[in-house]
Scaffold this motif. Structure first.
Motif, PDB file in Angstrom:
ATOM      1  N   TRP A 103       3.544  -1.470   4.170  1.00  0.00           N
ATOM      2  CA  TRP A 103       3.119   0.187   4.102  1.00  0.00           C
ATOM      3  C   TRP A 103       4.183   0.647   3.660  1.00  0.00           C
ATOM      4  O   TRP A 103       4.804   0.533   4.078  1.00  0.00           O
ATOM      5  CB  TRP A 103       2.453   0.799   5.471  1.00  0.00           C
ATOM      6  CG  TRP A 103       1.282   0.495   6.116  1.00  0.00           C
ATOM      7  CD1 TRP A 103       0.955  -0.886   6.405  1.00  0.00           C
ATOM      8  CD2 TRP A 103      -0.169   0.327   5.521  1.00  0.00           C
ATOM      9  NE1 TRP A 103       0.121  -1.509   6.755  1.00  0.00           N
ATOM     10  CE2 TRP A 103      -0.510   0.002   6.269  1.00  0.00           C
ATOM     11  CE3 TRP A 103      -0.200   1.580   4.486  1.00  0.00           C
ATOM     12  CZ2 TRP A 103      -1.897  -0.193   6.283  1.00  0.00           C
ATOM     13  CZ3 TRP A 103      -1.392   2.038   4.539  1.00  0.00           C
ATOM     14  CH2 TRP A 103      -2.576   0.662   5.568  1.00  0.00           C
ATOM     15  N   TRP A 109      -8.093   6.898  -3.081  1.00  0.00           N
ATOM     16  CA  TRP A 109      -7.760   5.426  -2.523  1.00  0.00           C
ATOM     17  C   TRP A 109      -8.176   4.735  -3.923  1.00  0.00           C
ATOM     18  O   TRP A 109      -8.969   4.962  -4.246  1.00  0.00           O
ATOM     19  CB  TRP A 109      -8.095   4.318  -1.578  1.00  0.00           C
ATOM     20  CG  TRP A 109      -7.531   4.901  -0.132  1.00  0.00           C
ATOM     21  CD1 TRP A 109      -8.432   5.702   0.922  1.00  0.00           C
ATOM     22  CD2 TRP A 109      -6.151   4.648   0.455  1.00  0.00           C
ATOM     23  NE1 TRP A 109      -6.832   5.667   1.887  1.00  0.00           N
ATOM     24  CE2 TRP A 109      -6.221   4.971   1.213  1.00  0.00           C
ATOM     25  CE3 TRP A 109      -5.216   4.518   0.247  1.00  0.00           C
ATOM     26  CZ2 TRP A 109      -4.819   5.142   2.128  1.00  0.00           C
ATOM     27  CZ3 TRP A 109      -3.896   4.317   0.223  1.00  0.00           C
ATOM     28  CH2 TRP A 109      -3.337   4.459   1.439  1.00  0.00           C
ATOM     29  N   ILE A 154       0.691  -1.167  -0.270  1.00  0.00           N
ATOM     30  CA  ILE A 154       0.228   0.032  -0.168  1.00  0.00           C
ATOM     31  C   ILE A 154       0.868   1.087  -0.425  1.00  0.00           C
ATOM     32  O   ILE A 154       1.791   1.901   0.562  1.00  0.00           O
ATOM     33  CB  ILE A 154      -0.582   0.005   0.972  1.00  0.00           C
ATOM     34  CG1 ILE A 154      -1.625  -1.548   1.100  1.00  0.00           C
ATOM     35  CG2 ILE A 154      -1.621   1.460   1.215  1.00  0.00           C
ATOM     36  CD1 ILE A 154      -2.256  -1.419   2.433  1.00  0.00           C
TER      37      ILE A 154
END
Length: 337
Positions: free
Chosen positions: A62, A216, A34
């Motif tokens: 992340w 997103w 992500i």
């Protein structure tokens, strides 16, 4: 909404081919990469708490990015599955037919992005920028807002020395005295405001007809292989927004939520409550409605793309942007509540 976010990415066929289609993933072995940014918003709390890992039952990598253009480049290369971008880089990527879907509208940008002029520079309005050095991340929401403000005020962008700098580079250039003004977001925004003043912010630009938003997005092939994981990502994100919207005053400077957001983003703790008010956050129900993912976002991406084409930032506007926006996952998240 509309925006430019962080430098136009040229998507080659090789980059698109680099994201090879993989077979169905074993939920127990699922890994998700992500790409996030340092924007102050509610989903930083579940990120800090590990709630996404718990909900998706996946190992999550992340990765912090300084701009939406960098996120788009990583998604194009196949190295990021889900990413946080502004409406301008989103529109630029969709116009280049990058295989992505918009799955969650973070919020409409207001005071959280602003044009700041150095104290004593004599810059009181956009028209005063002529002949000055102004920094902004190209193809970012702030770049879009800067160009929209200049257009509204009748200022020729060619009369300004506009520099393409990422937020950390803006903060450094400001500290050196290399630039007169900058249009940026936190934490760089908070840093330059200590010796500068806000000339205008994105709420004003939105009122002039050029709104911006953050979102997103997900790689289409990843979503097709892992629809439950995408649904659960959206569900966790929506829950964080619902918690904030229910009691925004509870996210005060002394709250654990503010502390977690400051840690993840690098923003000053005392600034977090005010920065959260710099956005208009839609609920999951609003996300699924015609106002956003149910129709409005498609129109917003198209309008942003038209602006970018007019500014010479993209080559063409697509006849239809609906395949780059999906309400499927917010609807499924609502149904599973």
């Amino acid at each position: 909404m509309s925006t430019i976010s962080r430098r136009i990415v040229l998507l080659s066929s090789a980059a698109l081919a680099g994201a090879a289609f993989l077979g169905p993933a074993d939920a127990q072995d699922l890994k998700i990469t992500i790409g996030y940014q340092t924007v102050v918003e509610p989903s930083k709390v579940p990120q800090a708490d590990g709630a996404y890992e718990s909900a998706t039952k996946a190992a999550i990598d992340w990765r912090k990015f300084d701009s939406g253009a960098d996120v788009i480049a990583a998604i194009a290369s196949g190295s990021v599955d889900i990413g946080y971008v502004g409406s301008s880089p989103l529109a630029a990527a969709a116009s280049r037919e990058l295989p992505i879907q918009t799955i969650f509208i973070v919020g409409l940008i207001g005071e959280s992005e602003a044009l700041v002029a150095r104290n004593g520079a004599g810059i009181e309005k956009a028209a005063d920028l002529a002949g000055r050095k102004v920094a902004v991340p190209f193809v970012s929401t702030t770049h879009y807002s800067l160009l929209a403000a200049l257009k509204h005020e009748g200022v020729d962008p060619k009369s300004i020395d506009i520099l393409n700098l990422r937020p950390p580079e803006i903060a450094a250039a400001w500290a050196r005295g290399d630039i007169d003004a900058a249009y940026v977001w936190d934490p760089a925004l908070g840093q330059i405001k200590t010796s500068g003043k806000v000339v205008l912010d994105s709420s004003q630009v939105a009122a002039w007809g050029a709104p911006t938003f953050d979102a997103w997005i997900v790689r289409t092939d990843f979503a097709e292989r892992n629809p439950e994981a995408v649904r659960d990502f959206v569900k966790v994100t929506g829950a964080a927004y619902a918690e904030f919207l229910a009691k925004p005053d509870a996210w005060s400077v002394t709250s654990p939520q503010a502390a977690k957001i400051a840690t993840i983003t690098g923003a000053k703790l005392e600034d977090v409550p005010q920065l959260l008010r710099g956005y208009v956050f839609p609920t999951l129900e609003e996300q699924a409605s015609d106002k956003f993912l149910g129709g409005g976002t498609v129109k917003a991406v198209e309008a942003t793309s038209a602006f970018l084409k007019g500014q010479g930032k993209i080559d063409a506007v697509l006849p239809d942007y609906s395949e780059y926006v999906s309400s499927k996952y917010v609807s499924e998240a609502l149904a599973s509540n």
